[in-house]
Design an enzyme around this catalytic site. Sequence first.
Site, short mmCIF file in Angstrom:
data_model
loop_
_atom_site.label_atom_id
_atom_site.label_comp_id
_atom_site.label_asym_id
_atom_site.label_seq_id
_atom_site.Cartn_x
_atom_site.Cartn_y
_atom_site.Cartn_z
N ASN A 205 8.55 -3.00 -10.03
CA ASN A 205 7.64 -3.97 -9.16
C ASN A 205 7.10 -5.14 -9.98
O ASN A 205 7.22 -4.99 -11.18
CB ASN A 205 6.46 -3.14 -8.58
CG ASN A 205 5.72 -2.53 -9.50
OD1 ASN A 205 4.97 -3.27 -10.35
ND2 ASN A 205 5.70 -1.17 -9.75
N ASP A 274 5.95 4.88 -6.03
CA ASP A 274 5.80 6.08 -5.40
C ASP A 274 6.92 7.06 -5.21
O ASP A 274 6.68 8.34 -4.95
CB ASP A 274 5.30 5.56 -4.07
CG ASP A 274 3.80 5.00 -3.90
OD1 ASP A 274 3.11 5.51 -4.55
OD2 ASP A 274 3.72 4.07 -3.19
N LYS A 284 26.72 4.16 -16.11
CA LYS A 284 26.23 3.07 -15.24
C LYS A 284 27.20 3.21 -14.04
O LYS A 284 28.55 3.82 -13.92
CB LYS A 284 26.97 1.57 -15.79
CG LYS A 284 26.66 0.45 -15.06
CD LYS A 284 27.13 -0.77 -15.58
CE LYS A 284 27.02 -1.86 -14.61
NZ LYS A 284 27.64 -3.04 -14.84
N PHE A 322 -6.96 1.75 -7.64
CA PHE A 322 -6.67 0.62 -7.00
C PHE A 322 -5.82 0.94 -5.77
O PHE A 322 -4.87 1.83 -5.66
CB PHE A 322 -5.73 -0.45 -7.84
CG PHE A 322 -6.79 -1.13 -8.75
CD1 PHE A 322 -7.47 -0.58 -9.84
CD2 PHE A 322 -6.91 -2.46 -8.81
CE1 PHE A 322 -8.41 -1.19 -10.90
CE2 PHE A 322 -7.61 -3.20 -9.70
CZ PHE A 322 -8.40 -2.55 -10.77
N LYS A 336 -7.92 5.96 1.50
CA LYS A 336 -7.17 6.18 0.09
C LYS A 336 -8.44 6.99 -0.83
O LYS A 336 -8.07 8.07 -1.46
CB LYS A 336 -6.82 5.15 -0.59
CG LYS A 336 -5.70 5.37 -1.40
CD LYS A 336 -4.70 4.21 -1.67
CE LYS A 336 -3.70 3.99 -0.77
NZ LYS A 336 -2.84 2.81 -0.70
N LYS A 340 -7.83 10.67 -2.37
CA LYS A 340 -7.69 10.85 -3.64
C LYS A 340 -8.76 11.61 -4.63
O LYS A 340 -8.62 11.63 -5.65
CB LYS A 340 -6.79 9.78 -4.03
CG LYS A 340 -5.76 9.23 -3.71
CD LYS A 340 -4.97 8.41 -4.47
CE LYS A 340 -3.56 7.85 -3.75
NZ LYS A 340 -2.72 7.33 -4.69
#
Length: 408
Positions: A205, A274, A284, A322, A336, A340
Amino acid sequence: MLIALGVTGGIGAYKAVEVARGLQKRGHEVVAVMTSSATRFVGAITFEAITQRRVITDQFEPGANADIEHIAIASTIDLLIIAPATANIIGKIANGISDDFLSTLYIATRAPVLVAPAMNTQMFAHEAVRRNLDTLAARGVRFVEPGEGYLACGWIGKGRLAEPDDIVAAAEAMLRPEGPLRGRRVLVTAGPTYEDLDPVRYLGNRSSGRMGFAIASEAARRGADVTLVAGPTTVDPPPVNQVVRVRGAEEMYRAVLSRAERMQVVIMAAAVADYAPAARAPQKVPKGGDTMTLVLKKTPDILAELGQRRVASGDGPLLVGFAAETEDVVARATAKREEKHADLIVANDVSRADAGCGVETNAVTIIGRNGVESLPVQSKTRIAAAILDRLEKLLSESPAKAGHYDRS
Ligand code: C5P
């Protein structure tokens, strides 16, 4: 920081190798200074290999005096440690005798001094030694108390060199700046995770690591002992006590969980994947048809796991998570926080161009148990400072053991 590690001739000299390594792991440079009797217990080569520096063994070594670094050491070091310190070196430095490099360095330097005595129990208890220790203490020298146990000479009692970790911790406490987070152990995660598909491809990301790095750096500036667990980033991490590099979510999970118990605060600023490929292809993956299906499996949720453990035990570090969202930011982040079991959730709207991944600025909403605070767009450094202000407040409100979790 540059630390001179004075090693004198005691059986604990071998432990000084571990002290050198521990200091280096925390980002310090070490120059070893050995007395001639120390070299009879451990070879100078060992310290040279560990410190990657020439070891100073003799004041009048031919050739060494032209070496500016060697001469300048008294004025460039940030700390002088003597470990192990025999009754002999303690007697010499207490009385201003300077007949070798180490005792001369003590007189010449204005850096703080840390002494870890190690000797036979009877010697440690002798009035001559006690007086010398008192003289040094009155002069501002700090000590790491010897441990009790079996001594090499067969006695059981006080005199054995303190454990290397304790010596390193004492050195850190002397070097660490005064600050509101002094003595607090803070773990920060930062950056993306890369989940490998095969030896050349991965799912990742856009996280740059900057938000986590800004928090780690600000926590260190406030005096905390900071461990940074960072995914793959191109931005360099700030200088903190320990930087642990990881790649995937699974590796980050292990790196965080193995350290979390010792922490008072854990801040999960990393953008953890996630989902990861269910299996990593050993070779590969060759090109095939027009479409391709990847099978992904859920990664362990590190923050949720820490939250669970804290609920189960009623004790553990303060937790900050975060939440990167693109819609219903506050509502989702609030949910959240509860799911959590985190103390704070820092929510950011990553659909904005001036906030979130890959940019220097951020605009966040900090969600706590008792309220929501929105911070307008500003530098990640200032956001980090605001988050730590909130944390300091929580730490000061926590009962005796920081991180106690209020189940309400
Ligand atoms: O559930 P979500 O991924 O939105 O939660 C974000 C928060 O949880 C972040 O603090 C992130 O670092 C943490 N997280 C985690 N382990 C994961 C996924 C996210 O600790 N596998």
